[in-house]
Structure formats: C-alpha cells, structure tokens
Design an enzyme around this catalytic site. Sequence first.
Site, PDB file in Angstrom:
ATOM      1  N   SER A  40      50.103  32.786  46.732  1.00 46.24           N
ATOM      2  CA  SER A  40      50.390  34.215  46.895  1.00 46.24           C
ATOM      3  C   SER A  40      49.216  34.839  47.643  1.00 46.24           C
ATOM      4  CB  SER A  40      50.631  34.885  45.535  1.00 46.24           C
ATOM      5  OG  SER A  40      49.469  34.911  44.756  1.00 46.24           O
ATOM      6  N   HIS A 150      53.948  31.062  41.547  1.00 47.59           N
ATOM      7  CA  HIS A 150      53.351  29.802  41.102  1.00 47.59           C
ATOM      8  C   HIS A 150      54.338  28.902  40.375  1.00 47.59           C
ATOM      9  CE1 HIS A 150      49.010  31.564  41.176  1.00 47.59           C
ATOM     10  NE2 HIS A 150      49.545  31.415  42.369  1.00 47.59           N
ATOM     11  N   GLN A 158      52.977  37.180  37.631  1.00 46.17           N
ATOM     12  CA  GLN A 158      52.511  35.846  38.019  1.00 46.17           C
ATOM     13  C   GLN A 158      51.698  35.134  36.935  1.00 46.17           C
ATOM     14  OE1 GLN A 158      51.121  35.096  42.218  1.00 46.17           O
ATOM     15  NE2 GLN A 158      49.152  34.835  41.208  1.00 46.17           N
ATOM     16  N   GLU A 159      50.754  35.870  36.310  1.00 44.23           N
ATOM     17  CA  GLU A 159      49.848  35.170  35.402  1.00 44.23           C
ATOM     18  C   GLU A 159      49.563  35.971  34.136  1.00 44.23           C
ATOM     19  OE1 GLU A 159      46.256  34.135  37.602  1.00 44.23           O
ATOM     20  OE2 GLU A 159      47.485  33.838  39.396  1.00 44.23           O
ATOM     21  N   GLU A 201      48.894  26.289  38.305  1.00 46.53           N
ATOM     22  CA  GLU A 201      47.542  26.348  37.734  1.00 46.53           C
ATOM     23  C   GLU A 201      47.488  25.787  36.319  1.00 46.53           C
ATOM     24  OE1 GLU A 201      46.276  30.412  38.104  1.00 46.53           O
ATOM     25  OE2 GLU A 201      46.278  30.325  40.293  1.00 46.53           O
ATOM     26  N   ASP A 237      47.538  38.895  35.794  1.00 46.46           N
ATOM     27  CA  ASP A 237      47.525  39.047  37.244  1.00 46.46           C
ATOM     28  C   ASP A 237      48.959  39.342  37.634  1.00 46.46           C
ATOM     29  OD1 ASP A 237      47.386  39.042  39.945  1.00 46.46           O
ATOM     30  OD2 ASP A 237      46.624  37.003  40.183  1.00 46.46           O
ATOM     31  N   GLU A 280      44.919  42.421  37.106  1.00 48.90           N
ATOM     32  CA  GLU A 280      44.651  42.145  38.524  1.00 48.90           C
ATOM     33  C   GLU A 280      45.874  42.523  39.359  1.00 48.90           C
ATOM     34  OE1 GLU A 280      43.061  38.180  39.032  1.00 48.90           O
ATOM     35  OE2 GLU A 280      44.101  37.966  40.939  1.00 48.90           O
ATOM     36  N   ASP A 305      42.551  41.841  44.140  1.00 49.89           N
ATOM     37  CA  ASP A 305      42.532  40.507  44.757  1.00 49.89           C
ATOM     38  C   ASP A 305      43.111  40.634  46.170  1.00 49.89           C
ATOM     39  OD1 ASP A 305      43.001  37.892  45.540  1.00 49.89           O
ATOM     40  OD2 ASP A 305      44.459  37.423  43.988  1.00 49.89           O
ATOM     41  N   LYS A 330      37.092  35.204  46.158  1.00 44.99           N
ATOM     42  CA  LYS A 330      37.618  33.885  46.533  1.00 44.99           C
ATOM     43  C   LYS A 330      36.985  33.517  47.873  1.00 44.99           C
ATOM     44  CE  LYS A 330      42.322  34.291  44.550  1.00 44.99           C
ATOM     45  NZ  LYS A 330      43.682  34.827  44.840  1.00 44.99           N
ATOM     46  N   HIS A 358      39.198  30.623  41.527  1.00 46.73           N
ATOM     47  CA  HIS A 358      39.867  29.474  42.158  1.00 46.73           C
ATOM     48  C   HIS A 358      41.065  29.983  42.968  1.00 46.73           C
ATOM     49  CE1 HIS A 358      43.044  29.074  38.672  1.00 46.73           C
ATOM     50  NE2 HIS A 358      42.940  30.291  39.125  1.00 46.73           N
ATOM     51  N   ARG A 359      41.810  29.051  43.587  1.00 48.64           N
ATOM     52  CA  ARG A 359      43.113  29.332  44.169  1.00 48.64           C
ATOM     53  C   ARG A 359      44.139  28.490  43.402  1.00 48.64           C
ATOM     54  NH1 ARG A 359      42.829  32.647  48.826  1.00 48.64           N
ATOM     55  NH2 ARG A 359      44.943  33.033  48.065  1.00 48.64           N
ATOM     56  N   SER A 360      45.410  28.810  43.616  1.00 43.55           N
ATOM     57  CA  SER A 360      46.425  28.032  42.891  1.00 43.55           C
ATOM     58  C   SER A 360      46.468  26.576  43.379  1.00 43.55           C
ATOM     59  CB  SER A 360      47.791  28.695  43.007  1.00 43.55           C
ATOM     60  OG  SER A 360      48.099  28.972  44.351  1.00 43.55           O
ATOM     61  N   LYS A 381      37.520  32.942  37.066  1.00 39.52           N
ATOM     62  CA  LYS A 381      38.953  32.747  36.858  1.00 39.52           C
ATOM     63  C   LYS A 381      39.309  31.379  37.418  1.00 39.52           C
ATOM     64  CE  LYS A 381      43.340  34.968  38.015  1.00 39.52           C
ATOM     65  NZ  LYS A 381      44.099  35.297  39.230  1.00 39.52           N
TER      66      LYS A 381
HETATM   67  P1  PGA Z   1      46.863  32.156  44.907  1.00 41.95           P
HETATM   68  O1  PGA Z   1      47.028  32.928  43.540  1.00 41.95           O
HETATM   69  O2  PGA Z   1      45.682  31.268  44.822  1.00 41.95           O
HETATM   70  O3  PGA Z   1      48.174  31.437  44.969  1.00 41.95           O
HETATM   71  O4  PGA Z   1      46.721  33.199  45.981  1.00 41.95           O
HETATM   72  C1  PGA Z   1      46.000  33.270  42.719  1.00 41.95           C
HETATM   73  C2  PGA Z   1      45.920  34.741  42.547  1.00 41.95           C
HETATM   74  O5  PGA Z   1      46.799  35.509  43.012  1.00 41.95           O
HETATM   75  O6  PGA Z   1      44.954  35.189  41.961  1.00 41.95           O
HETATM   76 ZN    ZN Z   2      45.609  37.374  42.095  1.00 42.66          ZN
END
Ligand code: PGA
Ligand code: ZN
Length: 406
Positions: A40, A150, A158-159, A201, A237, A280, A305, A330, A358-360, A381
């Site tokens: 994302s 994800h 998402q999270e 993740e 998130d 987030e 983000d 990131k 991190h990233r996914s 994170k």
């Molecule tokens: P991404 O997602 O690494 O797929 O961009 C993580 C996030 O949105 O924080």
């Molecule tokens: Zn995010």
Amino acid sequence: MSSIKALRARKVLDSRGNPTIEVDIITDGLFRAAAPSGASCGEHEAVSFPKSVDECVSEVKDGIAKRIVGRHADVVEIDKLLREIDGTGNFSRIGGNPAVAISMAVAKAEASSKGIPLYAHVNKLLGSFGCKTKTGMPMPLGNVLGGGAHAVGGTNIQEFLVVSQGKTASESVFANAQVHKRVKEKLMGKYPGIAIGKGDEGAWVARVDDEEALEIVSSACSQVGDESGVSIKPGLDMAASELWDGKKKKYIYRGVERTNDEQIDFVLGLIEDYRLYYVEDPMEQNDFDGFARLTKKAHCLVCGDDLFVTNAARFSQGIKIKAANSILIKPNQIGTMSDMLMAVALAINNGYAAVVSHRSGETADDTIAHIAFGVGAQMIKTGAVGGERIAKLNELIRIEEGLYGN
Ligand code: PGA
Ligand code: ZN
C-alpha cells in the site's frame, strides 16, 4: 575512513516472493543491505524500481558501481552522489530501492571504519542533521490482525496493531507475540472451524468486521497485559488512501461509505471507545487538512505514513498546520539514509513521535532496528512474528544486551 573497494548487487527474494535488490559494499569487510517493498505505497514515495528489478540491478553493477568504487565509505557523500546520478528528485531513474540498499550498506561500512555499532553511527549522523538526541530502545508496534491491501478477505482496516511497554525490549517483544497468539485463540473460540489465514506481515486474517476485530485485539491486550504486568495498548493503521474513492470523495468500507467528516467522527469514536494509543493514516494521503482537524481532537498519536512518505518537504508542510503528531519513517520511501535522517530530525525537533517502520514485503535485513535505536525512536513498527519480522525484533534484543559494546 575506509575506501570502497567493490560494490556488488543481486536480485534476491522478499517475503512475498517478489524480487528485490541486495547490495554488498566491500571495504576492509563486507557490508550488506537489502531493500524492502510496500503493497500500500503512498503516491508521493520514491519510485522503488522504475524498471524491472533485473534491469535496475544491472544498472547498479554496470554503471553506478563505477561511480562509487574508489570513494570513501561516507554515507552523506554517497547519498549526494546517488541523488546526482539519478537527477530526478524521486529516484525515478535509478530507483529508490537500489539507492536505499547502497546507502544503508555504505552506512554500515562507515560505522565499521569508525569502530562503532551502526546505531551509534546513525545517532552521530542525526546530530550532523541538527538533532542531538540520545539513543534509546523503541517500543515495538506489531500487526496482529488485518486485511486491506495486505490480505484478501480480511478487515477493511489494514492493520490492528499492539504496542507494549515492557521494562526491557525482550519483555515488550514477547508481550506482542503473546497478544498475537491470544488473538488467534479468540478468533478460534468465537468462530470454531472458520479459516484463519495470515497476511503479508504475519497478522491473522479472518472474515470479521472492523469493530469486532478491535474488540478482539483490545481484549487480548488487556488479558495479556494483566497476566504479564506489561502495559499493552491497541492501535490501528487505517491505510485510508486504500479506502478512499477520489471520484466519489468518500471512504468505502464493506457496506458503508463515509464522507470526510464522517471518517473523522468514525476514527475519533474508535479512539475513545477502544482507548487507542496510535492511529496511522486515518485520512487519505493528500488530506493534510483532515489530518489536522482529526489530530486536534484526538487523544492519541496520529501518525502520517502515506501523508509524509518520510519526505522532509511534505513533512514540513504538515508541521506548519499540525497535521498529525507522529511520522512513520520508512527509509525506502525516500531512498537515502541522509534524507530519512532529515525527516527524523524534523520530527524530534518539532515534538513529533518518530516510528521507524518495516514494509509489508521484507527481507531478513535488520538495519531498521539500528536506525530505530540510533535515533531513540518512540516505536519500531515491524510486525510481531515471522522470520523477516523477528530479524529486526531479535536484533533489538541483541542491541539491548550490549552485544555491540553499548
Ligand atoms: P506497505 O504497508 O509496506 O505495504 O506500504 C505498510 C503500511 O502501510 O504501513
Ligand atoms: Zn501505513
């Protein structure tokens, strides 16, 4: 300072099975880093691979390496050179991922030439970007349940995250993993026999709605918190850009559509009802004003983000109007260690909480553990479980142990 004798690059696997780039910098030792990738991604991020990964790797090996070999392992200078070679402002020629892998590997080589751990070097570099701060152990922020981009068939949001504040990194990391386990037990107890999967993740994926997911995660936090004596709080998130329909100007959830104002009220309601510690991307990536309106009323960390994309210029624009009170960091969103540290310096100097992430799509690269500790970030994170996630979490435990002489 040692000089760079060779630069090697190769295509390697990431945790989603996609290709990414790994770079070795050879000085008097070998220093390696690999770039992660997002699912994302924010539209204002550096372009990770403008061409195929194979083509980007070849360009590094055949062209960029020649410009770098023979130079000092000085990350600030190499970052400038990378920007100059690219010449586009968003790495749309050589790629943000090749750039960040080179930059991180050079930072490791430079730290070694100074005889200090990477985190200590990161801390010094941050000082040179106008932010003198102490190193410090971040709280781990981990994804335990989710969906969105994800995972197919999970939640809209998402999270669903948890953050533990143990007395030690080890205590916090294990507390998060315990909540992850408890969430599965709760899902199995509530819906015996339903399929439970895992997202990119390592978070659980089940067909539950968003509020039900929050109920489960927040009760798992309180239970594990009571049992372990560790303070554990829930967060989200929302990755709201993924929910945003620019034509309709609405956030689209399964069965519900929300206008901007309704989205703000919805998020504020969740923050109150579930005593969220962290939210987030509650608004889409161009809605600075919506972020500011929400932050004003929210009693928790509101993190940008996709809004800030670790970009000091976008972040400065947000700081002016108090959009959010926290920033996700990131490294591959911006492409170099120097640019990333500029965003961290802005955060700390303006009272924003820095959350190194991190990233996914990840590799076993553990550089972000050193970055997070080196800048004394409030949080890191990086998931709760899974090989590419525990690579970072276990490195925090080693850093805390003093394995690197701290
Ligand atoms: P991404 O997602 O690494 O797929 O961009 C993580 C996030 O949105 O924080
Ligand atoms: Zn995010």
